[in-house]
Scaffold this motif. Structure first.
Motif, PDB file in Angstrom:
ATOM      1  N   MET A 197      19.618  -2.875  13.365  1.00 22.17           N
ATOM      2  CA  MET A 197      20.061  -2.266  14.608  1.00 22.17           C
ATOM      3  C   MET A 197      18.873  -2.207  15.564  1.00 22.17           C
ATOM      4  SD  MET A 197      21.949   1.365  15.313  1.00 22.17           S
ATOM      5  CE  MET A 197      23.157   0.947  14.102  1.00 22.17           C
ATOM      6  N   THR A 198      19.133  -2.393  16.815  1.00 27.10           N
ATOM      7  CA  THR A 198      18.051  -2.391  17.792  1.00 27.10           C
ATOM      8  C   THR A 198      17.598  -0.977  18.082  1.00 27.10           C
ATOM      9  OG1 THR A 198      19.478  -2.209  19.718  1.00 27.10           O
ATOM     10  CG2 THR A 198      19.059  -4.427  18.888  1.00 27.10           C
ATOM     11  N   ASN A 199      16.427  -0.871  18.692  1.00 28.83           N
ATOM     12  CA  ASN A 199      15.928   0.454  19.052  1.00 28.83           C
ATOM     13  C   ASN A 199      16.298   0.805  20.489  1.00 28.83           C
ATOM     14  OD1 ASN A 199      14.250  -1.236  20.450  1.00 28.83           O
ATOM     15  ND2 ASN A 199      12.380  -0.643  19.376  1.00 28.83           N
ATOM     16  N   GLN A 200      17.019  -0.065  21.157  1.00 32.18           N
ATOM     17  CA  GLN A 200      17.474   0.167  22.522  1.00 32.18           C
ATOM     18  C   GLN A 200      18.733   1.036  22.466  1.00 32.18           C
ATOM     19  OE1 GLN A 200      18.687  -3.438  24.434  1.00 32.18           O
ATOM     20  NE2 GLN A 200      18.107  -2.707  26.446  1.00 32.18           N
ATOM     21  N   THR A 201      18.805   2.061  23.300  1.00 30.00           N
ATOM     22  CA  THR A 201      19.993   2.916  23.294  1.00 30.00           C
ATOM     23  C   THR A 201      21.130   2.211  24.015  1.00 30.00           C
ATOM     24  OG1 THR A 201      19.510   4.001  25.397  1.00 30.00           O
ATOM     25  CG2 THR A 201      18.518   4.971  23.399  1.00 30.00           C
ATOM     26  N   ARG A 202      22.338   2.646  23.745  1.00 31.88           N
ATOM     27  CA  ARG A 202      23.501   2.052  24.427  1.00 31.88           C
ATOM     28  C   ARG A 202      23.436   2.278  25.934  1.00 31.88           C
ATOM     29  NH1 ARG A 202      28.537   0.418  21.158  1.00 31.88           N
ATOM     30  NH2 ARG A 202      27.528   0.266  19.173  1.00 31.88           N
ATOM     31  N   ASP A 203      22.936   3.437  26.357  1.00 30.46           N
ATOM     32  CA  ASP A 203      22.833   3.705  27.790  1.00 30.46           C
ATOM     33  C   ASP A 203      21.856   2.740  28.455  1.00 30.46           C
ATOM     34  OD1 ASP A 203      24.678   5.752  27.654  1.00 30.46           O
ATOM     35  OD2 ASP A 203      23.152   7.328  27.485  1.00 30.46           O
ATOM     36  N   THR A 204      20.707   2.535  27.814  1.00 29.60           N
ATOM     37  CA  THR A 204      19.717   1.600  28.338  1.00 29.60           C
ATOM     38  C   THR A 204      20.284   0.190  28.343  1.00 29.60           C
ATOM     39  OG1 THR A 204      17.935   2.979  27.483  1.00 29.60           O
ATOM     40  CG2 THR A 204      17.372   0.716  28.048  1.00 29.60           C
TER      41      THR A 204
ATOM     42  N   ALA B  57      31.525  -7.602  22.181  1.00 31.53           N
ATOM     43  CA  ALA B  57      30.563  -8.527  21.574  1.00 31.53           C
ATOM     44  C   ALA B  57      29.145  -7.985  21.720  1.00 31.53           C
ATOM     45  CB  ALA B  57      30.686  -9.907  22.210  1.00 31.53           C
ATOM     46  N   MET B  58      28.838  -7.416  22.877  1.00 30.20           N
ATOM     47  CA  MET B  58      27.512  -6.842  23.088  1.00 30.20           C
ATOM     48  C   MET B  58      27.287  -5.669  22.147  1.00 30.20           C
ATOM     49  SD  MET B  58      24.659  -6.977  24.674  1.00 30.20           S
ATOM     50  CE  MET B  58      24.215  -7.145  26.379  1.00 30.20           C
ATOM     51  N   ALA B  59      28.286  -4.808  22.000  1.00 30.75           N
ATOM     52  CA  ALA B  59      28.153  -3.665  21.090  1.00 30.75           C
ATOM     53  C   ALA B  59      27.983  -4.140  19.647  1.00 30.75           C
ATOM     54  CB  ALA B  59      29.375  -2.757  21.214  1.00 30.75           C
TER      55      ALA B  59
ATOM     56  N   PRO C  68      18.844  -7.000  14.640  1.00 36.22           N
ATOM     57  CA  PRO C  68      17.579  -6.374  15.042  1.00 36.22           C
ATOM     58  C   PRO C  68      17.316  -6.676  16.519  1.00 36.22           C
ATOM     59  CG  PRO C  68      17.175  -8.291  13.631  1.00 36.22           C
ATOM     60  CD  PRO C  68      18.659  -8.086  13.681  1.00 36.22           C
ATOM     61  N   ALA C  69      16.471  -5.885  17.140  1.00 33.52           N
ATOM     62  CA  ALA C  69      16.212  -6.006  18.577  1.00 33.52           C
ATOM     63  C   ALA C  69      15.781  -7.411  18.966  1.00 33.52           C
ATOM     64  CB  ALA C  69      15.165  -4.989  19.003  1.00 33.52           C
ATOM     65  N   PHE C  70      14.906  -8.032  18.166  1.00 35.06           N
ATOM     66  CA  PHE C  70      14.433  -9.361  18.542  1.00 35.06           C
ATOM     67  C   PHE C  70      15.577 -10.360  18.619  1.00 35.06           C
ATOM     68  CE2 PHE C  70      14.214  -9.742  13.917  1.00 35.06           C
ATOM     69  CZ  PHE C  70      14.698 -11.027  13.701  1.00 35.06           C
ATOM     70  N   LEU C  71      16.575 -10.218  17.743  1.00 34.02           N
ATOM     71  CA  LEU C  71      17.688 -11.156  17.723  1.00 34.02           C
ATOM     72  C   LEU C  71      18.672 -10.875  18.859  1.00 34.02           C
ATOM     73  CD1 LEU C  71      18.707 -13.571  16.148  1.00 34.02           C
ATOM     74  CD2 LEU C  71      19.980 -12.000  14.676  1.00 34.02           C
ATOM     75  N   THR C  72      18.969  -9.600  19.095  1.00 30.64           N
ATOM     76  CA  THR C  72      19.831  -9.241  20.225  1.00 30.64           C
ATOM     77  C   THR C  72      19.220  -9.745  21.529  1.00 30.64           C
ATOM     78  OG1 THR C  72      20.671  -7.269  19.102  1.00 30.64           O
ATOM     79  CG2 THR C  72      20.872  -7.319  21.497  1.00 30.64           C
ATOM     80  N   ASN C  73      17.944  -9.474  21.709  1.00 29.94           N
ATOM     81  CA  ASN C  73      17.282  -9.894  22.944  1.00 29.94           C
ATOM     82  C   ASN C  73      17.247 -11.412  23.073  1.00 29.94           C
ATOM     83  OD1 ASN C  73      16.947  -7.211  23.468  1.00 29.94           O
ATOM     84  ND2 ASN C  73      14.763  -7.178  23.064  1.00 29.94           N
TER      85      ASN C  73
END
Length: 169
Positions: free
Chosen positions: A1-8, A27-29, A36-41
């Motif tokens: 799971m990423t460390n970015q919040t849903r609001d951000t 899909a984004m959720a 992980p954050a690196f993969l989402t980004n």
């Protein structure tokens, strides 16, 4: 799971004008929750770069290509690297379905064909095979050589510089 919040994440998505239909938001959720954050980004950057490359060629979303389909393809293309995709849920497929799919759309030795294609590409440009990556493994296994990690970092075009106490050959 990423460390970015849903609001951000939502604020960043709005700032970059990402598609926000129900399916794109889902899909984004999903990507955010299972990657992980690196993969989402990486997936979001893939979309942004693809959309910008299309615009540079005078192509417009909705008129010249399906922007939502591009977004979904980019966002979901690496789910196979996450635990979410363990087994790809083969058990829920109807009996014989996979055989019928493969009969119509043969694999053509997919695993070896992809390995060969990647190795041909990395032979032409070894920077496409950063050390410790799957392409680097294939490059070395098929082409017989590899490049050093710090050489890739030094030549990546992003301006990374060695720390004061390190040297690059």
């Amino acid at each position: 799971m990423t460390n970015q919040t849903r609001d951000t994440m939502a604020a960043d998505a709005a700032a970059w004008d990402l598609p926000d239909s129900d399916i794109c938001s889902a899909a984004m959720a999903l990507t955010h929750d299972v990657s992980p954050a690196f993969l989402t980004n990486h997936c979001v950057r893939s979309y942004l770069f693809g959309r910008e490359l299309a615009a540079a060629r005078g192509l417009r979303g909705s008129a010249d290509f399906d922007d939502e389909a591009l977004f979904l393809a980019c966002l979901l293309h690496d789910l196979g690297l996450t635990d979410y995709a363990d087994g790809f849920q083969k058990g829920v497929l109807a009996a014989g379905f996979a055989d019928r799919v493969h009969a119509s759309w043969p694999r053509h030795d997919l695993g070896f064909a992809i390995a060969h294609s990647i190795a041909v590409g990395t032979r032409a440009n070894p920077l496409r095979a950063p050390p410790f990556s799957f392409p680097a493994h294939l490059h070395e296994a098929i082409n017989g050589s590899s490049i050093a990690f710090l050489d890739v970092v030094a030549d990546n075009g992003w301006g990374d510089r060695p720390l004061a106490n390190t040297t690059i050959r």
